[in-house]
Design a protein around this motif. Structure first.
Motif, PDB file in Angstrom:
ATOM      1  N   SER A  12     -15.345  -2.214   5.566  1.00 65.58           N
ATOM      2  CA  SER A  12     -14.672  -1.290   4.657  1.00 65.58           C
ATOM      3  C   SER A  12     -14.677  -1.942   3.266  1.00 65.58           C
ATOM      4  CB  SER A  12     -13.239  -1.070   5.131  1.00 65.58           C
ATOM      5  OG  SER A  12     -12.546  -0.289   4.217  1.00 65.58           O
ATOM      6  N   ILE A  13     -15.294  -1.320   2.288  1.00 60.44           N
ATOM      7  CA  ILE A  13     -15.378  -1.873   0.941  1.00 60.44           C
ATOM      8  C   ILE A  13     -14.226  -1.318   0.114  1.00 60.44           C
ATOM      9  CG2 ILE A  13     -16.813  -2.102  -1.125  1.00 60.44           C
ATOM     10  CD1 ILE A  13     -18.011  -3.414   1.395  1.00 60.44           C
ATOM     11  N   MET A  14     -13.373  -2.199  -0.400  1.00 61.30           N
ATOM     12  CA  MET A  14     -12.191  -1.744  -1.113  1.00 61.30           C
ATOM     13  C   MET A  14     -12.135  -2.237  -2.559  1.00 61.30           C
ATOM     14  SD  MET A  14     -11.035   0.197   1.141  1.00 61.30           S
ATOM     15  CE  MET A  14      -9.419   0.704   0.627  1.00 61.30           C
ATOM     16  N   TYR A  15     -13.199  -2.860  -3.017  1.00 61.57           N
ATOM     17  CA  TYR A  15     -13.279  -3.218  -4.423  1.00 61.57           C
ATOM     18  C   TYR A  15     -14.734  -3.220  -4.858  1.00 61.57           C
ATOM     19  CZ  TYR A  15     -13.177  -7.687  -1.864  1.00 61.57           C
ATOM     20  OH  TYR A  15     -13.371  -8.691  -0.947  1.00 61.57           O
ATOM     21  N   LYS A  16     -14.938  -3.047  -6.159  1.00 70.16           N
ATOM     22  CA  LYS A  16     -16.287  -2.876  -6.679  1.00 70.16           C
ATOM     23  C   LYS A  16     -16.408  -3.626  -8.001  1.00 70.16           C
ATOM     24  CE  LYS A  16     -19.057   0.980  -8.546  1.00 70.16           C
ATOM     25  NZ  LYS A  16     -19.406   0.329  -9.769  1.00 70.16           N
ATOM     26  N   LEU A  17     -17.461  -4.417  -8.127  1.00 69.41           N
ATOM     27  CA  LEU A  17     -17.734  -5.112  -9.380  1.00 69.41           C
ATOM     28  C   LEU A  17     -18.092  -4.089 -10.447  1.00 69.41           C
ATOM     29  CD1 LEU A  17     -18.145  -7.932 -10.740  1.00 69.41           C
ATOM     30  CD2 LEU A  17     -20.550  -7.728 -10.097  1.00 69.41           C
ATOM     31  N   VAL A  18     -17.464  -4.204 -11.597  1.00 69.73           N
ATOM     32  CA  VAL A  18     -17.772  -3.309 -12.719  1.00 69.73           C
ATOM     33  C   VAL A  18     -19.182  -3.633 -13.207  1.00 69.73           C
ATOM     34  CG1 VAL A  18     -17.178  -2.797 -15.126  1.00 69.73           C
ATOM     35  CG2 VAL A  18     -15.378  -2.937 -13.394  1.00 69.73           C
ATOM     36  N   LEU A  53     -12.921  -3.176  -9.969  1.00 68.74           N
ATOM     37  CA  LEU A  53     -12.051  -2.034  -9.710  1.00 68.74           C
ATOM     38  C   LEU A  53     -11.627  -2.107  -8.245  1.00 68.74           C
ATOM     39  CD1 LEU A  53     -14.073   0.793 -11.474  1.00 68.74           C
ATOM     40  CD2 LEU A  53     -11.839  -0.082 -12.181  1.00 68.74           C
ATOM     41  N   LEU A  54     -10.339  -1.889  -7.991  1.00 69.60           N
ATOM     42  CA  LEU A  54      -9.826  -1.795  -6.627  1.00 69.60           C
ATOM     43  C   LEU A  54      -9.893  -0.325  -6.221  1.00 69.60           C
ATOM     44  CD1 LEU A  54      -6.681  -4.064  -7.077  1.00 69.60           C
ATOM     45  CD2 LEU A  54      -8.914  -4.720  -6.163  1.00 69.60           C
ATOM     46  N   LEU A  55     -10.390  -0.057  -5.020  1.00 66.15           N
ATOM     47  CA  LEU A  55     -10.646   1.314  -4.580  1.00 66.15           C
ATOM     48  C   LEU A  55      -9.721   1.727  -3.446  1.00 66.15           C
ATOM     49  CD1 LEU A  55     -14.549   1.048  -4.421  1.00 66.15           C
ATOM     50  CD2 LEU A  55     -13.145   1.809  -6.348  1.00 66.15           C
ATOM     51  N   SER A  56      -9.311   2.988  -3.478  1.00 66.60           N
ATOM     52  CA  SER A  56      -8.504   3.552  -2.393  1.00 66.60           C
ATOM     53  C   SER A  56      -9.397   3.853  -1.194  1.00 66.60           C
ATOM     54  CB  SER A  56      -7.826   4.842  -2.867  1.00 66.60           C
ATOM     55  OG  SER A  56      -8.788   5.877  -2.942  1.00 66.60           O
ATOM     56  N   ASP A  57      -8.779   4.303  -0.107  1.00 69.58           N
ATOM     57  CA  ASP A  57      -9.545   4.684   1.082  1.00 69.58           C
ATOM     58  C   ASP A  57     -10.553   5.791   0.784  1.00 69.58           C
ATOM     59  OD1 ASP A  57      -8.285   2.873   2.777  1.00 69.58           O
ATOM     60  OD2 ASP A  57      -6.664   4.272   3.230  1.00 69.58           O
ATOM     61  N   GLU A  58     -10.267   6.587  -0.232  1.00 70.48           N
ATOM     62  CA  GLU A  58     -11.167   7.676  -0.622  1.00 70.48           C
ATOM     63  C   GLU A  58     -12.124   7.255  -1.741  1.00 70.48           C
ATOM     64  OE1 GLU A  58      -7.649   8.160  -0.531  1.00 70.48           O
ATOM     65  OE2 GLU A  58      -7.917   8.755   1.559  1.00 70.48           O
ATOM     66  N   ARG A 104       0.117   1.596  -5.318  1.00 70.59           N
ATOM     67  CA  ARG A 104       0.777   0.314  -5.053  1.00 70.59           C
ATOM     68  C   ARG A 104       1.002   0.158  -3.561  1.00 70.59           C
ATOM     69  NH1 ARG A 104       4.011   0.404 -10.518  1.00 70.59           N
ATOM     70  NH2 ARG A 104       2.208  -0.211 -11.774  1.00 70.59           N
ATOM     71  N   GLY A 105       1.020  -1.048  -3.126  1.00 74.34           N
ATOM     72  CA  GLY A 105       1.118  -1.317  -1.692  1.00 74.34           C
ATOM     73  C   GLY A 105      -0.247  -1.744  -1.209  1.00 74.34           C
ATOM     74  N   LYS A 106      -1.033  -0.797  -0.729  1.00 76.32           N
ATOM     75  CA  LYS A 106      -2.331  -1.166  -0.158  1.00 76.32           C
ATOM     76  C   LYS A 106      -3.265  -1.780  -1.193  1.00 76.32           C
ATOM     77  CE  LYS A 106      -5.857  -0.124   3.074  1.00 76.32           C
ATOM     78  NZ  LYS A 106      -6.350   0.709   4.137  1.00 76.32           N
ATOM     79  N   LEU A 107      -3.378  -1.185  -2.383  1.00 70.43           N
ATOM     80  CA  LEU A 107      -4.298  -1.762  -3.370  1.00 70.43           C
ATOM     81  C   LEU A 107      -3.775  -3.090  -3.893  1.00 70.43           C
ATOM     82  CD1 LEU A 107      -5.906   1.131  -5.435  1.00 70.43           C
ATOM     83  CD2 LEU A 107      -6.626   0.065  -3.309  1.00 70.43           C
ATOM     84  N   GLY A 108      -2.473  -3.269  -3.880  1.00 70.21           N
ATOM     85  CA  GLY A 108      -1.923  -4.581  -4.227  1.00 70.21           C
ATOM     86  C   GLY A 108      -2.390  -5.631  -3.235  1.00 70.21           C
ATOM     87  N   ARG A 109      -2.344  -5.282  -1.955  1.00 70.30           N
ATOM     88  CA  ARG A 109      -2.838  -6.201  -0.911  1.00 70.30           C
ATOM     89  C   ARG A 109      -4.327  -6.468  -1.089  1.00 70.30           C
ATOM     90  NH1 ARG A 109       0.626  -2.902   1.947  1.00 70.30           N
ATOM     91  NH2 ARG A 109      -1.013  -1.662   2.911  1.00 70.30           N
ATOM     92  N   TRP A 110      -5.088  -5.398  -1.434  1.00 73.99           N
ATOM     93  CA  TRP A 110      -6.523  -5.606  -1.651  1.00 73.99           C
ATOM     94  C   TRP A 110      -6.775  -6.537  -2.829  1.00 73.99           C
ATOM     95  CZ3 TRP A 110     -10.312  -5.582   1.388  1.00 73.99           C
ATOM     96  CH2 TRP A 110     -10.352  -4.720   2.484  1.00 73.99           C
ATOM     97  N   GLY A 111      -5.920  -6.468  -3.850  1.00 77.26           N
ATOM     98  CA  GLY A 111      -6.078  -7.378  -4.990  1.00 77.26           C
ATOM     99  C   GLY A 111      -5.899  -8.829  -4.582  1.00 77.26           C
ATOM    100  N   VAL A 112      -4.893  -9.095  -3.750  1.00 76.80           N
ATOM    101  CA  VAL A 112      -4.664 -10.462  -3.272  1.00 76.80           C
ATOM    102  C   VAL A 112      -5.827 -10.893  -2.376  1.00 76.80           C
ATOM    103  CG1 VAL A 112      -3.101 -11.985  -2.000  1.00 76.80           C
ATOM    104  CG2 VAL A 112      -2.159 -10.204  -3.493  1.00 76.80           C
ATOM    105  N   ALA A 113      -6.302  -9.998  -1.516  1.00 78.22           N
ATOM    106  CA  ALA A 113      -7.455 -10.320  -0.666  1.00 78.22           C
ATOM    107  C   ALA A 113      -8.698 -10.609  -1.506  1.00 78.22           C
ATOM    108  CB  ALA A 113      -7.727  -9.163   0.306  1.00 78.22           C
TER     109      ALA A 113
END
Length: 195
Positions: A12-18, A53-58, A104-113
């Protein structure tokens, strides 16, 4: 009844290099919205930084993060941390961590990951940055990534911030331990049915 085929594992890809002017403009738009609401003055991405960029599930962009080799950091940041860094540390500056309220919440966790993954993939042992006090507490208590306050709080770009060293090698070497269950859950492979 149709027989199900073998399921295939995919990440599951949740972030993308600009990587374009359009995605950089979106990065700045998200960051400015969040930073202005928190009382920070806007700063634009630095040359030589990796910007995400941090990405949502969508796959909707809802957050930002920036990584800059410490030697390319501003003179202010280099001076602030020069007496606490040692020669055996490979250091990256973390900045521009911002998540829109609805994410906030899930994308915050993705930022730490992402911070842990980025350090591991690029061989960084530590990160430095000016942490929002709430984030400083959160990363230590909820995410179990050791963050150390190394100087008195400073007033920077319109708000109080904590000069922080993040012990990222310690985190990525221990990410399989129970205290990183949040990380394991986020980064596990997801099952996707193949037709």
């Amino acid at each position: 009844m149709k027989k199900q085929r073998e399921r295939k594992m995919e990440w599951s890809i949740m972030y993308k290099l600009v990587d374009s002017a359009q995605s950089l403009a979106l990065f700045h738009q998200i960051k400015e919205s969040v930073w202005t609401s928190m009382g920070f003055e806007m700063e634009y991405a630095k040359d030589g930084s990796d910007v995400y960029l941090l990405l949502s599930d969508e796959d909707e962009p809802g957050g930002t993060f920036e990584f800059t080799p410490h030697e390319k950091s501003s003179a202010y940041l280099q001076n602030l941390f020069q007496d606490v860094l040692t020669s055996d540390m490979k250091v990256v500056e973390v900045d521009s961590f911002a998540v829109l309220p609805k994410f906030r919440g899930k994308l915050g966790r993705w930022g730490v990951a992402l911070m842990i993954d980025y350090a591991e993939k690029h061989g960084y042992t530590h990160a430095v940055g000016l942490a929002d006090p709430a984030f400083f507490q959160l990363i230590n208590r909820k995410y179990n990534v050791r963050a150390t306050q190394v100087k008195e709080m400073v007033f920077y770009k319109g708000a109080n911030a904590i000069p922080t060293v993040f012990h990222l090698q310690e985190a990525y070497l221990n990410k399989d331990k129970p205290e990183f269950a949040w990380y394991q859950e986020l980064c596990k492979q997801i099952k996707v049915e193949v037709s």
